[in-house]
Design an enzyme around this catalytic site. Sequence first.
Site, short mmCIF file in Angstrom:
data_model
loop_
_atom_site.label_atom_id
_atom_site.label_comp_id
_atom_site.label_asym_id
_atom_site.label_seq_id
_atom_site.Cartn_x
_atom_site.Cartn_y
_atom_site.Cartn_z
N SER A 126 9.35 -0.43 -5.29
CA SER A 126 10.45 0.35 -4.72
C SER A 126 11.75 -0.13 -5.34
O SER A 126 11.91 -1.32 -5.61
CB SER A 126 10.48 0.16 -3.21
OG SER A 126 11.78 0.44 -2.71
N HIS A 129 -12.77 9.17 14.70
CA HIS A 129 -11.42 9.40 15.26
C HIS A 129 -10.43 8.31 14.81
O HIS A 129 -9.47 8.03 15.52
CB HIS A 129 -11.43 9.48 16.80
CG HIS A 129 -12.54 10.32 17.34
ND1 HIS A 129 -12.39 11.66 17.62
CD2 HIS A 129 -13.83 10.02 17.62
CE1 HIS A 129 -13.54 12.15 18.08
NE2 HIS A 129 -14.44 11.18 18.08
N GLU A 137 -1.90 8.41 -3.65
CA GLU A 137 -0.98 9.37 -3.01
C GLU A 137 -0.80 10.60 -3.88
O GLU A 137 -0.79 11.73 -3.40
CB GLU A 137 0.39 8.72 -2.79
CG GLU A 137 0.42 7.70 -1.68
CD GLU A 137 1.80 7.04 -1.61
OE1 GLU A 137 2.62 7.51 -0.82
OE2 GLU A 137 2.04 6.09 -2.38
N LYS A 184 7.93 -4.08 -1.65
CA LYS A 184 6.98 -2.95 -1.68
C LYS A 184 6.06 -2.95 -2.91
O LYS A 184 6.49 -3.25 -4.00
CB LYS A 184 7.74 -1.62 -1.64
CG LYS A 184 8.45 -1.32 -0.35
CD LYS A 184 7.52 -1.20 0.86
CE LYS A 184 6.74 0.10 0.85
NZ LYS A 184 7.60 1.25 1.13
#
Length: 459
Positions: free
Chosen positions: A277, A156, A290, A283
């Site tokens: 970024s 979980h 992804e 970043k």
Amino acid sequence: MEKPWTGRFTQATDQFVEAFTASVDFDQRLYHYDIAGSIAHATMLTKIGVLNEHEMQQIIEGLQAIEQDIEQGQFVWSIALEDVHMNIEARLTEKIGAVGKKLHTGRSRNDQVATDIRLYLRDQVDLIQTELQRLIEALVTVAERENATILPGFTHLQSAQPVTFGHHMLAWVEMLMRDRERLRDCRQRVNIMPLGAAALAGTTYPLDRHYTAQLLGFDGVAENSLDAVSDRDFAIEFNAAAAVLMMHLSRFGEELVLWSSAQFDFIDLGDAFCTGSSIMPQKKNPDVPELVRGKTGRVYGHLMSLLTLMKSQPLAYNKDNQEDKEPLFDTIDTLKGCLKVYADMIPIMQVKTDNMLQTARQGFTTATDLADYLVRKGVAFRDAHEIVGKAVRHCVEQQCDLSDLSLSVLQGFSDTIDADVHEVLTLQGSVAARNHFGGTAPEQVIAAAQRVRLRLKAS
Ligand code: ARG
């Protein structure tokens, strides 16, 4: 060059229809297999006396020259000639004269295209297997190196029990090993030759189909001519195996994204595999996993396309089948790209062992070990569960871990607890205790990694 089928027509094809029905823009990638199939077919036609040696030589040399032209970018593809098959055949006749027109004896584009795709897919499956094996080996190497690295295991997405990072890597390896088996199994059904089925009913020439199959390295010959030209199960099956594999890569990608976040901070994927970024200078984004996660969608979509493509087709060949190529090709390209980028990235992934260990210390991941300890001292498991639950609640209130509690405090929860309790509360003790086949103990990780290497060698 004229279309080879204009005999029964009195009007030219509508220009838009010509472009609408053509497949040459995408099926030209099959050229090598189309030529190999034609060479084998011509060789077989010679064996059965339909062509003579000289004709065969001319055809083979002509086809080889065309292949060279294509490879050197000198071949002019024509939409008017519809597809890769007619483009090459028309060029052959242009190059070697009338004898080129004999090549299509006892053959149809229907069995030709089915043969080309199978030959192409067979090679692509092998390339995919090579990349997949490279990824598996990279993961096994990380598993061996990190056999004793401890991190929290999750259920979980809540800290559950400590596990070793090597064991976690080998979980991915097992999934990928099943993918490898699925691809291998699917390859057996891909490697069956349709050629000789002709348009749908076979031909009146005494073709030696087994000889052609042998020349092309097929494991078998399609039993039924109607099935041979219409079957695309093999592509669906491949795409299904690819979809499962992409699902695995996507799940793995999800973990890599989580782990490289500031909140987890378990890994560093390396600058070469991340991007920045344009607005936020701090970043470093995990674009690779992804994107793999995102690309999974198109592979699922292609599976649905292929299933839907086939679902209402009466026997035998229908032009619908021309729509099999783009989904199949894109699935292949996507899968190869995703496997390659992972296989290159995993070996340089930096594992932040201290952060993993630190996180495993929080979240009471050894609570089950304490319950098991009480059971070994004669307490029933349900009672042990209750006792440890109370101890955990106490720790939550005191903002400390179970291993921070003194013996006397622990004995307040159960008088069966002795001084030996602190051994079971350590993370190292917890993972080392799970020392059975399939368990997380470092010793087991090393043995399991060894077995994977043997399994890879065996098949
Ligand atoms: N381009 C076609 C395909 O990909 C080749 C077979 C065409 N056959 C036909 N009878 N029109 O399926």
